[in-house]
Scaffold this motif. Structure first.
Motif, short mmCIF file in Angstrom:
data_model
loop_
_atom_site.label_atom_id
_atom_site.label_comp_id
_atom_site.label_asym_id
_atom_site.label_seq_id
_atom_site.Cartn_x
_atom_site.Cartn_y
_atom_site.Cartn_z
N LEU A 24 0.82 -1.21 0.00
CA LEU A 24 0.00 0.00 0.00
C LEU A 24 0.86 1.26 0.00
CD1 LEU A 24 -2.94 -0.90 2.40
CD2 LEU A 24 -3.06 -0.48 -0.05
N LEU A 25 1.90 1.27 0.79
CA LEU A 25 2.80 2.43 0.81
C LEU A 25 3.46 2.63 -0.55
CD1 LEU A 25 4.44 2.07 4.33
CD2 LEU A 25 2.81 3.81 3.57
N ALA A 26 3.85 1.55 -1.22
CA ALA A 26 4.44 1.67 -2.55
C ALA A 26 3.43 2.21 -3.55
CB ALA A 26 4.96 0.31 -3.01
N LEU A 27 2.18 1.76 -3.47
CA LEU A 27 1.14 2.26 -4.38
C LEU A 27 0.86 3.74 -4.13
CD1 LEU A 27 -1.38 -0.71 -4.46
CD2 LEU A 27 0.08 0.10 -6.31
N TRP A 29 2.89 5.93 -2.91
CA TRP A 29 4.03 6.70 -3.42
C TRP A 29 3.98 6.81 -4.94
CZ3 TRP A 29 7.33 10.10 -1.87
CH2 TRP A 29 8.42 10.41 -2.66
N THR A 30 3.59 5.74 -5.61
CA THR A 30 3.50 5.75 -7.08
C THR A 30 2.40 6.70 -7.56
OG1 THR A 30 4.27 3.47 -7.13
CG2 THR A 30 3.18 4.28 -9.10
N TRP A 31 1.28 6.73 -6.86
CA TRP A 31 0.13 7.53 -7.28
C TRP A 31 0.00 8.84 -6.50
CZ3 TRP A 31 -3.49 2.74 -6.78
CH2 TRP A 31 -3.27 1.89 -7.86
N ARG A 32 1.07 9.34 -5.92
CA ARG A 32 0.99 10.51 -5.05
C ARG A 32 0.47 11.75 -5.78
NH1 ARG A 32 6.09 9.51 -6.39
NH2 ARG A 32 7.40 11.19 -7.15
N VAL A 33 0.84 11.96 -7.02
CA VAL A 33 0.39 13.13 -7.77
C VAL A 33 -1.12 13.06 -8.03
CG1 VAL A 33 0.60 14.38 -9.96
CG2 VAL A 33 2.64 13.49 -8.82
N GLN A 34 -1.58 11.90 -8.43
CA GLN A 34 -3.01 11.71 -8.69
C GLN A 34 -3.82 11.83 -7.40
OE1 GLN A 34 -0.54 9.80 -9.78
NE2 GLN A 34 -0.79 9.41 -11.96
N LEU A 35 -3.30 11.31 -6.31
CA LEU A 35 -4.00 11.39 -5.04
C LEU A 35 -4.09 12.82 -4.53
CD1 LEU A 35 -2.61 8.21 -3.26
CD2 LEU A 35 -4.94 8.57 -4.09
#
Length: 112
Positions: A24-27, A29-35
């Motif tokens: 979950l933390l990796a996801l 981090w990957t989607w931080r801009v979209q979130l």
């Protein structure tokens, strides 16, 4: 002499929980801009759709409020003189204003 069991064998559910947390933390981090953009999307959608419902389609207030109602709370402020809608949701504010018969409603900056 007894061999010690590994942590995974001794605590399989804890190990699975740690693994899920890491994924979950990796996801995130990957989607931080979209979130980060998501809260703005909620208020912008609400403002634009409510403006279009009221001023383009000429529907009543009650109908338009139910039309744009979402699971996430948002507040609507309507300025009848400017034909401007300001929506606040998830800590973000967006405004839409009626531009005319051919242009419909458009998102505008809240300060203008």
């Amino acid at each position: 002499m007894t061999a010690q069991k590994s942590f995974i064998r001794r605590r399989p559910f804890s190990s699975l929980g740690v693994l899920i947390l890491l994924v979950l933390l990796a996801l995130i981090w990957t989607w931080r801009v979209q979130l980060q953009a998501f809260p703005t999307i909620i208020s912008a959608y609400t403002a634009k759709e409510y403006c279009s419902c009221r001023y383009v389609m000429n529907n009543p207030v009650d109908y338009c409020q139910s039309y744009v109602k979402q699971w996430l709370p948002s507040t609507l402020t309507e300025s009848l003189s400017e034909k401007r809608i300001t929506a606040t949701g998830m800590g973000r504010e967006s405004s839409a204003q009626w531009q005319g018969l051919r242009q419909g409603c458009r998102l505008v900056s809240p300060a203008s």
